[in-house]
Write an enzyme that holds these catalytic residues in place. Structure first.
Site, PDB file in Angstrom:
ATOM      1  N   ARG A 161     -14.880  -6.732  52.679  1.00 52.90           N
ATOM      2  CA  ARG A 161     -14.728  -6.123  51.312  1.00 52.90           C
ATOM      3  C   ARG A 161     -13.475  -6.817  50.373  1.00 52.90           C
ATOM      4  O   ARG A 161     -13.447  -6.273  49.243  1.00 52.90           O
ATOM      5  CB  ARG A 161     -14.322  -4.568  51.556  1.00 52.90           C
ATOM      6  CG  ARG A 161     -13.189  -4.482  52.152  1.00 52.90           C
ATOM      7  CD  ARG A 161     -12.589  -2.949  52.381  1.00 52.90           C
ATOM      8  NE  ARG A 161     -11.412  -2.805  53.350  1.00 52.90           N
ATOM      9  CZ  ARG A 161     -10.567  -1.560  53.085  1.00 52.90           C
ATOM     10  NH1 ARG A 161     -11.112  -0.458  52.567  1.00 52.90           N
ATOM     11  NH2 ARG A 161      -9.645  -1.316  53.591  1.00 52.90           N
ATOM     12  N   HIS A 216     -19.364   1.883  53.524  1.00 52.48           N
ATOM     13  CA  HIS A 216     -18.128   3.056  53.553  1.00 52.48           C
ATOM     14  C   HIS A 216     -18.499   3.782  52.234  1.00 52.48           C
ATOM     15  O   HIS A 216     -17.665   3.863  51.434  1.00 52.48           O
ATOM     16  CB  HIS A 216     -16.891   2.535  53.611  1.00 52.48           C
ATOM     17  CG  HIS A 216     -15.539   3.120  53.482  1.00 52.48           C
ATOM     18  ND1 HIS A 216     -15.389   4.454  52.557  1.00 52.48           N
ATOM     19  CD2 HIS A 216     -14.523   3.271  54.431  1.00 52.48           C
ATOM     20  CE1 HIS A 216     -14.462   4.931  53.018  1.00 52.48           C
ATOM     21  NE2 HIS A 216     -13.811   4.342  54.029  1.00 52.48           N
ATOM     22  N   GLU A 233     -20.198   7.641  55.797  1.00 57.09           N
ATOM     23  CA  GLU A 233     -20.336   6.370  56.207  1.00 57.09           C
ATOM     24  C   GLU A 233     -21.334   5.972  57.205  1.00 57.09           C
ATOM     25  O   GLU A 233     -21.338   6.555  58.137  1.00 57.09           O
ATOM     26  CB  GLU A 233     -18.882   5.762  56.404  1.00 57.09           C
ATOM     27  CG  GLU A 233     -17.833   6.183  55.582  1.00 57.09           C
ATOM     28  CD  GLU A 233     -16.503   5.723  56.114  1.00 57.09           C
ATOM     29  OE1 GLU A 233     -16.152   4.831  56.650  1.00 57.09           O
ATOM     30  OE2 GLU A 233     -15.375   6.472  55.605  1.00 57.09           O
TER      31      GLU A 233
END
Ligand code: BG6
Length: 296
Positions: free
Chosen positions: A97, A167, A270
């Protein structure tokens, strides 16, 4: 890298620099609108043309910086979920990420939609954190639905164990008016009670901080939102767990990239791989999710 983005002959796609100088892909096709950062291959906005509201929540205080994960949208947590299993100095939720991904494909689909593929391969930076070779391919299909598929290919000479999560932060009108269905009867670990195992009774209502990991759970979910008057369907594949997270007031106040009342307008559901998946050399695995508004 930036020049390569424009090499694709895809009229639905444009590339802009946001105010922080980061490259953002904008997909605007007859069916939907979607924004994706190369930083983290992070989707920050998706709205079907027939919908009145976007599906995803993005924090008004989100920070767009090379070393930070964007708060909201769909962060890709990979190759581990939560804290690193053995080393506290490693970044929470892995490094995907906060890595810079490459756009490797963009095409218009006959149905009016658009498909993008973003790729991350190991490099000197990732090997300092996780000493394995890999290719990650993230396919984003933008139609009336948002479909994402994350494929991890083990290009190393040794077996690896991987984990993570898509997520997703869903936008809700008012958290008190939300119900999450699909997890009744599932066992979850309550991270707010030292990982105590509990059983989910009925639909989930969020009336306080929640941080729950539903184990052995391939179930699809629906998110009913009375305030916005809509239901979102969340389907997944290749996921052994579902995580439900809302920081509530005190944690929102403590987080620099959340507004104090941010928790009222989001909930994370998630698609997780928390038990770790073993991949032999050359092997690959997929984690996928499809989200859409089913009534608006
Ligand atoms: C959830 C975790 O997936 O992500 C929580 O279960 C965590 O424990 C939350 O607080 C947010 O994590 P981060 O690293 O994005 O602040």
């Amino acid at each position: 890298m930036t020049s390569a983005i424009t090499d694709f002959d895809c009229t639905h796609l444009s590339v802009v620099k946001d105010t922080s100088g980061m490259d953002k892909l904008i997909v605007d096709n007859p069916l939907a609108y979607c924004e994706v950062y190369l930083h983290g291959a992070h989707i920050t906005e998706f709205k079907a043309k027939t919908a009145t509201q976007g599906l995803l929540w993005l924090s008004p205080k989100a920070v767009f910086a090379r070393d930070k994960a964007i708060r909201g949208g769909i962060p890709i947590c990979w190759p581990w979920f939560g804290a690193h299993p053995t080393d506290k100095n490693q970044p929470a939720h892995g490094f995907a990420r906060v890595s810079l991904w490459r756009l490797t494909q963009a095409k218009a689909l006959d149905c009016g939609g658009t498909e993008l593929c973003l790729t991350l391969t190991d490099n000197a930076e990732t090997r300092c954190i996780w000493p394995f070779r890999f290719t990650l391919e993230y396919t984003i299909k933008v139609t009336e639905q948002l479909e994402v598929s994350l494929v991890h290919i083990n290009t190393d000479k040794q077996p690896v164990s991987i984990g993570g999560a898509l997520h997703s932060y869903f936008k809700v009108g008012e958290i008190a008016q939300v119900q999450i269905a699909g997890l009744a009867g599932a066992t979850y670990l309550d991270k707010l009670a030292d990982g105590q195992a509990c059983t989910q009774s009925g639909e989930i209502r969020v009336a306080a901080e929640v941080d729950s990991v539903y184990l052995d759970c391939a179930n699809d979910c629906t998110l009913k939102d009375r305030a916005l008057g809509r239901t979102i369907s969340i389907c997944k594949q290749g996921s052994d767990s579902t995580i439900v997270w809302n920081p509530w007031l005190r944690k929102s106040q403590q987080m620099a990239d959340m507004s104090d009342d941010g928790y009222r307008h989001m909930v994370c559901i998630e698609a997780g791989v928390v038990n770790g998946k073993a991949l032999a050399p050359g092997e690959q695995c997929e984690l996928a999710q499809r989200i859409e508004v089913v009534s608006d």
